[in-house]
Design an enzyme around this catalytic site. Structure first.
Site, mmCIF file in Angstrom:
data_model
loop_
_atom_site.group_PDB
_atom_site.id
_atom_site.type_symbol
_atom_site.label_atom_id
_atom_site.label_comp_id
_atom_site.label_asym_id
_atom_site.label_seq_id
_atom_site.Cartn_x
_atom_site.Cartn_y
_atom_site.Cartn_z
ATOM 1 C CD GLU A 1 40.091 63.067 26.011
ATOM 2 O OE1 GLU A 1 39.756 62.435 26.835
ATOM 3 O OE2 GLU A 1 38.967 63.296 25.501
ATOM 4 C CD1 TRP B 1 36.829 58.385 18.737
ATOM 5 C CD2 TRP B 1 38.571 59.802 18.299
ATOM 6 N NE1 TRP B 1 37.845 57.734 18.992
ATOM 7 C CE2 TRP B 1 38.617 58.633 18.744
ATOM 8 C CE3 TRP B 1 39.725 60.030 18.479
ATOM 9 C CZ2 TRP B 1 40.475 58.429 18.359
ATOM 10 C CZ3 TRP B 1 40.873 60.400 18.204
ATOM 11 C CH2 TRP B 1 41.247 58.809 18.320
ATOM 12 C CD GLU C 1 38.862 62.487 20.756
ATOM 13 O OE1 GLU C 1 38.632 62.566 21.301
ATOM 14 O OE2 GLU C 1 40.745 62.816 20.844
ATOM 15 C CD1 TRP D 1 41.606 55.370 24.805
ATOM 16 C CD2 TRP D 1 43.714 54.506 24.700
ATOM 17 N NE1 TRP D 1 42.142 56.133 23.514
ATOM 18 C CE2 TRP D 1 43.701 55.665 23.788
ATOM 19 C CE3 TRP D 1 44.680 53.709 24.547
ATOM 20 C CZ2 TRP D 1 44.380 56.258 23.214
ATOM 21 C CZ3 TRP D 1 45.824 54.839 24.035
ATOM 22 C CH2 TRP D 1 45.575 55.834 23.418
HETATM 23 C C1 BGC Z 1 39.852 59.898 23.290
HETATM 24 C C2 BGC Z 1 40.299 59.061 22.761
HETATM 25 C C3 BGC Z 1 39.192 57.475 22.627
HETATM 26 C C4 BGC Z 1 38.281 58.567 22.714
HETATM 27 C C5 BGC Z 1 36.631 57.906 22.997
HETATM 28 C C6 BGC Z 1 38.655 60.079 24.230
HETATM 29 O O1 BGC Z 1 38.550 60.429 25.567
HETATM 30 O O2 BGC Z 1 40.483 60.884 22.938
HETATM 31 O O3 BGC Z 1 41.628 58.572 22.387
HETATM 32 O O4 BGC Z 1 39.601 56.854 21.635
HETATM 33 O O5 BGC Z 1 38.089 59.317 23.595
HETATM 34 O O6 BGC Z 1 36.383 56.929 23.768
#
Ligand code: BGC
Length: 448
Positions: A161, A403, A356, A411
């Protein structure tokens, strides 16, 4: 289609590893950012996270128990190069050696992401992605990783991303390093990131010990047609790839971040709209970005419904009151996993992995000791069914990575949000499989 299809799960280094200052690891921007008061929800940080650095064996055993076929994880650049470039830290390599060996001996195929946002702090202080040398720094790191691990690992992803680490790190400032840079600078950073991707691909191919597959994993908010009328399909397709007219919204776009990598050119509408902010775009830069890659990774969580408006232009359909949403307040839109891959495949003609997709829920341990995350099961099955429908319609999809494997450091949201198939109690580090993990196990068994 008879190609291999992988059912997997994904994580990233800073979100799970912990051991932030161990075994010679250097600082990265997320270490520094999240240790500053007020940056992350309740001042959480990833110093310990899921302590995966010490518990990776247990975590791989759980992957095996779920029956996961592929595991996508990222390497922390500053464990390998504590200063980002120059001296290699053998202990950093050793950790990933052990993890990879454990995965392979348990029948789980490793997929390495080179960069999932934890940028070495030393390099950031030297200008980070603004510095033209950042292209070489990343290529050097990529080369070292592939030289070392490609005897056992055959699938590598350069960037996770890029829209997010530039858009949230440098445009909105909601992620590390937390800056709101002028647009001119952020366009230059994006340019360097895509050059770094290209240079890394060249460097990786040159040193690989066996044929490897290389991909790129941007994200998108999908535009799905509101009906099956040809006009609405066209409206959705064009909005999906269009560059936003407002320059401050450019960073989320699909084509700006993928056309240079896949075609060696920036989209023309963007070039027109963003002219005042663009760096000098040299033909040799575009040629460098456009290295042949083997697959296109894509992180997809949700999207809009789009139709042709009265004026003939695409318009987003307003969501109905009380529409379904996740704990992150993200809309639940399973059709995104049909239309996203379909449009992306039409345009880029590369095998696709969903690198993801998943959902944050308000998970809790019930009195019976289990985590009954029915909505995650429902969400995942609905999305996956749409993905398989796209595959039946001829889209070359090679795999799906949920994911996330386990709850982790989300984050800026810290540990408040839970995306995992595995529940993590952060006080005790006890892992518990959620109902969704048992459901996924059955799904994988039935869809090999
Ligand atoms: C990211 C992950 C994040 C997930 C959920 C994605 O944008 O690659 O690191 O945890 O979304 O927010």
């Amino acid at each position: 289609m008879n190609q291999e299809f992988i059912w997997g799960a994904a994580t990233s280094s800073y979100q799970i590893e912990g051991a932030a200052d161990e075994d010679g690891k250097g600082l990265h921007i997320w270490d520094v950012y999240s240790r500053q008061p007020g940056m992350v929800f309740d001042n959480h940080n990833g110093d310990v996270a899921c302590d995966h650095y010490h518990r990776y064996r247990e975590d791989v055993a759980l992957m095996k128990e779920i029956g996961i076929q592929g595991y996508r994880f990222s390497i922390s650049w500053s464990r390998i190069f504590p200063e980002g470039t120059g001296k290699v830290n053998e202990k950093g390599l050793a950790f990933y050696d052990k993890l990879i060996d454990e995965l392979i001996s348990n029948g789980v195929k490793p997929y390495i992401t080179l960069f999932h946002w934890d940028y070495p702090y030393e390099l950031y202080q030297r200008g980070g992605w603004m510095n033209p040398d950042s292209v070489d720094w990343f290529a050097e790191y990529a080369k070292t990783v592939v030289e070392h691990f490609s005897d056992r690992v055959t699938c590598f992803i350069t960037f996770n991303e890029p829209q997010c680490f530039i858009g949230m790190g440098h445009v909105t400032g909601r992620h590390a390093p937390g800056l709101k840079n002028p647009l001119r600078d952020t366009f230059l950073m994006a340019h360097h990131v895509m050059m770094a991707h290209g240079k890394a691909v060249q460097a990786m191919r040159a040193v690989a010990k066996q044929p490897i597959l290389i991909g790129y994993a941007p994200t998108s908010t999908v535009c799905a047609p509101d009906s099956d009328r040809a006009e609405d399909i066209e409206a959705a397709r064009s909005l999906y790839f269009q560059c936003p007219e407002k320059p401050e919204e450019w960073s989320w776009n699909v084509s700006w971040w993928s056309d240079p990598v896949m075609f060696g050119r920036y989209p023309e509408d963007g070039i027109r709209q963003y002219a005042p902010y663009l760096p000098d775009i040299r033909p040799e830069d575009l040629a460098l970005m456009n290295q042949p890659i083997d697959f296109y990774g894509q992180n997809i969580y949700n999207g809009y419904r789009v139709r042709q408006g009265g004026d003939g232009k695409p318009e987003c359909v307003k969501r109905s009151p009380g529409y379904d949403k996740t704990a992150m307040e993200w809309p639940v839109t399973p059709e995104s996993l049909y239309w996203g891959p379909r449009f992306l495949y039409e345009r880029y003609q590369k095998p696709i992995y969903i690198t993801e997709n998943g959902m944050a829920c308000h998970d809790m341990i019930s009195r019976d000791g289990h985590i009954h995350d029915a909505s995650r099961i429902d969400f995942t099955e609905a999305y996956i069914r749409e993905l398989l429908r796209a595959r039946e319609d001829g889209v070359d999809i090679r795999g799906y990575f949920y994911w996330s494997l386990m709850d982790n450091f989300e984050w800026t949201e810290g540990y408040r949000e839970r995306f995992g198939l595995i529940y993590v109690d952060y006080q005790t580090q006890k892992r518990t499989l959620k109902d969704s993990a048992y459901w996924y196990r059955e799904w994988i068994q039935n869809h090999r």
